[in-house]
Every structure is written in structure tokens, then in C-alpha cells.
Design a protein around this motif. Structure first.
Motif, PDB file in Angstrom:
ATOM      1  N   UNK A   7      -1.004  -0.562 104.632  1.00 42.62           N
ATOM      2  CA  UNK A   7      -1.491  -0.878 105.976  1.00 42.62           C
ATOM      3  C   UNK A   7      -2.979  -1.208 105.901  1.00 42.62           C
ATOM      4  N   UNK A   8      -3.303  -2.451 106.161  1.00 45.93           N
ATOM      5  CA  UNK A   8      -4.693  -2.908 106.160  1.00 45.93           C
ATOM      6  C   UNK A   8      -4.748  -4.177 107.001  1.00 45.93           C
ATOM      7  N   UNK A   9      -5.834  -4.355 107.759  1.00 46.00           N
ATOM      8  CA  UNK A   9      -5.902  -5.510 108.648  1.00 46.00           C
ATOM      9  C   UNK A   9      -6.291  -6.802 107.937  1.00 46.00           C
ATOM     10  N   UNK A  10      -6.610  -6.737 106.639  1.00 51.48           N
ATOM     11  CA  UNK A  10      -6.952  -7.935 105.870  1.00 51.48           C
ATOM     12  C   UNK A  10      -5.802  -8.310 104.932  1.00 51.48           C
ATOM     13  N   UNK A  31       6.748  -2.952 101.974  1.00 51.34           N
ATOM     14  CA  UNK A  31       6.369  -3.565 103.246  1.00 51.34           C
ATOM     15  C   UNK A  31       4.862  -3.483 103.438  1.00 51.34           C
ATOM     16  N   UNK A  32       4.358  -4.304 104.377  1.00 50.64           N
ATOM     17  CA  UNK A  32       2.935  -4.330 104.716  1.00 50.64           C
ATOM     18  C   UNK A  32       2.796  -4.392 106.231  1.00 50.64           C
ATOM     19  N   UNK A  33       1.734  -3.741 106.752  1.00 45.54           N
ATOM     20  CA  UNK A  33       1.432  -3.806 108.172  1.00 45.54           C
ATOM     21  C   UNK A  33      -0.066  -3.999 108.349  1.00 45.54           C
ATOM     22  N   UNK A  34      -0.457  -4.474 109.538  1.00 44.27           N
ATOM     23  CA  UNK A  34      -1.860  -4.815 109.773  1.00 44.27           C
ATOM     24  C   UNK A  34      -2.544  -3.950 110.823  1.00 44.27           C
ATOM     25  N   UNK A  53      -3.278   3.425 103.484  1.00 41.79           N
ATOM     26  CA  UNK A  53      -3.724   2.925 104.787  1.00 41.79           C
ATOM     27  C   UNK A  53      -5.246   2.911 104.927  1.00 41.79           C
ATOM     28  N   UNK A  54      -5.751   1.846 105.547  1.00 39.99           N
ATOM     29  CA  UNK A  54      -7.151   1.766 105.936  1.00 39.99           C
ATOM     30  C   UNK A  54      -7.334   2.594 107.208  1.00 39.99           C
ATOM     31  N   UNK A  72       2.524  14.585 111.444  1.00 39.47           N
ATOM     32  CA  UNK A  72       3.204  15.557 112.300  1.00 39.47           C
ATOM     33  C   UNK A  72       4.709  15.320 112.364  1.00 39.47           C
ATOM     34  N   UNK A  73       5.134  14.060 112.337  1.00 35.95           N
ATOM     35  CA  UNK A  73       6.552  13.750 112.524  1.00 35.95           C
ATOM     36  C   UNK A  73       7.280  13.342 111.242  1.00 35.95           C
ATOM     37  N   UNK A  74       6.515  12.974 110.216  1.00 36.48           N
ATOM     38  CA  UNK A  74       7.117  12.609 108.932  1.00 36.48           C
ATOM     39  C   UNK A  74       6.300  13.253 107.810  1.00 36.48           C
ATOM     40  N   UNK A  75       6.308  14.582 107.752  1.00 36.19           N
ATOM     41  CA  UNK A  75       5.441  15.309 106.808  1.00 36.19           C
ATOM     42  C   UNK A  75       5.733  15.034 105.336  1.00 36.19           C
ATOM     43  N   UNK A  76       6.908  14.511 105.031  1.00 40.65           N
ATOM     44  CA  UNK A  76       7.238  14.231 103.631  1.00 40.65           C
ATOM     45  C   UNK A  76       6.570  12.959 103.109  1.00 40.65           C
ATOM     46  N   UNK A  77       6.066  12.134 104.023  1.00 36.94           N
ATOM     47  CA  UNK A  77       5.385  10.908 103.596  1.00 36.94           C
ATOM     48  C   UNK A  77       3.977  11.257 103.136  1.00 36.94           C
ATOM     49  N   UNK A  78       3.648  10.814 101.938  1.00 38.39           N
ATOM     50  CA  UNK A  78       2.336  11.104 101.360  1.00 38.39           C
ATOM     51  C   UNK A  78       1.377   9.984 101.745  1.00 38.39           C
ATOM     52  N   UNK A  79       0.266  10.363 102.360  1.00 41.45           N
ATOM     53  CA  UNK A  79      -0.672   9.382 102.895  1.00 41.45           C
ATOM     54  C   UNK A  79      -1.938   9.319 102.044  1.00 41.45           C
ATOM     55  N   UNK A  80      -2.257   8.112 101.592  1.00 40.49           N
ATOM     56  CA  UNK A  80      -3.496   7.854 100.862  1.00 40.49           C
ATOM     57  C   UNK A  80      -4.368   6.955 101.726  1.00 40.49           C
ATOM     58  N   UNK A  81      -5.554   7.429 102.066  1.00 39.43           N
ATOM     59  CA  UNK A  81      -6.492   6.627 102.843  1.00 39.43           C
ATOM     60  C   UNK A  81      -7.382   5.831 101.883  1.00 39.43           C
TER      61      UNK A  81
END
Length: 217
Positions: A7-10, A31-34, A53-54, A72-81
Motif C-alpha cells: 500500500x503506497x500512493x506512488x 495485490x497493491x493499493x494506493x 504500507x506507507x 484490531x480486526x485482523x490481528x494475524x496480518x503482520x504489518x510493516x510500515x
């Protein structure tokens, strides 16, 4: 195989990340999102293990808010900022909200790949160029970080999805099309948002959103 969402706007950043990650064994960009809203909706669809994600993806929901909602709703997803923000407040808030890794965009690719592989094994990883002090740890672990947006935290998940779109000036029809709901449902959510936050106009809602850093404009 770990399925990765970027997920990044560029677009050029997304393409570069996808190329780098797809070269790594056991990782595949699916997948990709902006923006934050579409990122949350894609996570809801399932099939994602890791989110890169940015934090700033204007115009739209703040990445800090998206991080919190997903965790909070999908705690199993690992998030890298992966962010240009080097300010400690952003870093602390992101980790507090559920990110497992924080990498600076100014760091070499090796930092990103180390973070990616570390969170794949459910361990935290902070960019080596970031110093976390005892004071930072207290802020990260504090339960009182979000007291100033108590009203916002009382919104339902769908209301939180509608909120940034209203603040950004989307019409009821546009919001309904993006969230796959009816315009009447949008109107009901907007009324609930205004009531719960004690706001009397869209201008007040916009000021509230900007003041509490709930949207990027």
C-alpha cells in the motif's frame, strides 16, 4: 508462501517493491493499493499474510488509523510500515497501533528485506537507524495514547470507513459506489458520525479529522 499486499500512493514505489519482494523465496506480492480505505477493504477480502504500507497516502485515511483498524480486526496480518517519517511520534504511534516493523524509506533495501523476513516469523523489527528509548517504550505501551479521539474510537467499523470519504468531500453516491452500499445507508452513517462526534457541519468534521490526524490531505 507469504502473500504480500503493498500500500503506497506512488505507483513507481509499488512497482519497485513488488519487483524486489517477488525475487525473495517464499514471498509473493498478490495485490497493491494506493490509499488507506482501499487497503482495509482489500484486507477484508482475505488471502493476505503481510502488509507493507506507507503512512501518508493522501488524500485519504491516515496510515496510522488504517494500521489500528486492521490490527484490531485482523490481528494475524503482520504489518510493516515503510515511511519517510522519521519523527519518533509517528514511529511510536505506528507500533502502538499494531505495526510489527517500521522501516525508513531512506534506508537500504536490506533493511526492508530484514524486516519482511523477521515479521514473517512473527517477531518485531525496527530499522537499525531508529533508536527506541525507554520513554518511547512507555508511550508505545501506554493505554492512554488515544484518549483525545475517544469519540472517533466509538464509531462503528463502517462509520470509520465512511468518515474519511466524507471529510474529503466525496458525494453520497461516490461513497456508496466505493463501499458497495446504498446512498441511504451512507446518509445514515453520516448522521451517526455527526451525532457521535457532536459535529454540526462538514466543515467541523474536516477540522476534527485534520486536528486528530485522521486523514492525509
Amino acid at each position: 508462501m507469504y502473500n504480500v499486499l503493498i500500500a503506497d500512493d506512488h505507483a513507481v514505489v509499488r512497482s519497485g517493491l513488488a519487483y524486489l519482494i517477488n525475487q525473495q523465496a517464499d514471498f509473493k506480492v498478490v495485490d497493491e493499493e494506493a490509499n488507506g480505505t482501499d487497503t482495509y477493504l482489500r484486507v477484508e477480502q482475505g488471502g493476505i499474510n503481510i502488509l507493507i504500507m506507507d503512512l501518508s497516502m493522501p488524500p485519504g485515511e491516515s496510515g496510522l488509523v488504517t494500521t489500528k483498524r486492521i490490527h484490531e480486526h485482523f490481528p494475524d496480518i503482520r504489518i510493516l510500515i515503510l515511511s519517510m517519517h522519521e519523527e519518533q511520534a509517528y514511529i511510536n504511534k505506528a507500533i502502538h497501533n499494531g505495526a510489527m516493523s517500521y522501516i525508513l524509506k531512506s534506508s537500504p533495501d536490506t533493511e526492508l528485506l530484514t524486516g519482511l523476513k523477521t515479521i514473517a516469523h512473527k517477531h518485531f523489527y525496527i530499522d537499525q537507524n531508529i533508536l527506541i528509548t525507554k520513554s518511547d517504550l512507555r508511550q508505545i505501551n501506554s493505554d492512554g495514547v488515544d484518549t483525545d479521539i475517544k469519540g472517533y474510537n466509538g464509531l462503528s467499523e463502517r462509520e470509520k470507513e465512511v468518515f474519511p470519504l466524507v471529510a474529503l468531500g466525496y458525494s453520497n453516491k461516490e461513497i456508496a459506489a466505493q463501499l458497495f452500499i446504498s446512498t441511504k445507508t451512507v446518509e445514515a452513517h453520516k448522521a451517526n458520525i455527526m451525532r457521535k462526534l457532536s459535529l454540526k457541519s462538514r466543515a467541523e468534521l474536516v477540522r476534527y479529522a485534520i486536528h486528530h490526524k485522521l486523514i492525509d490531505v
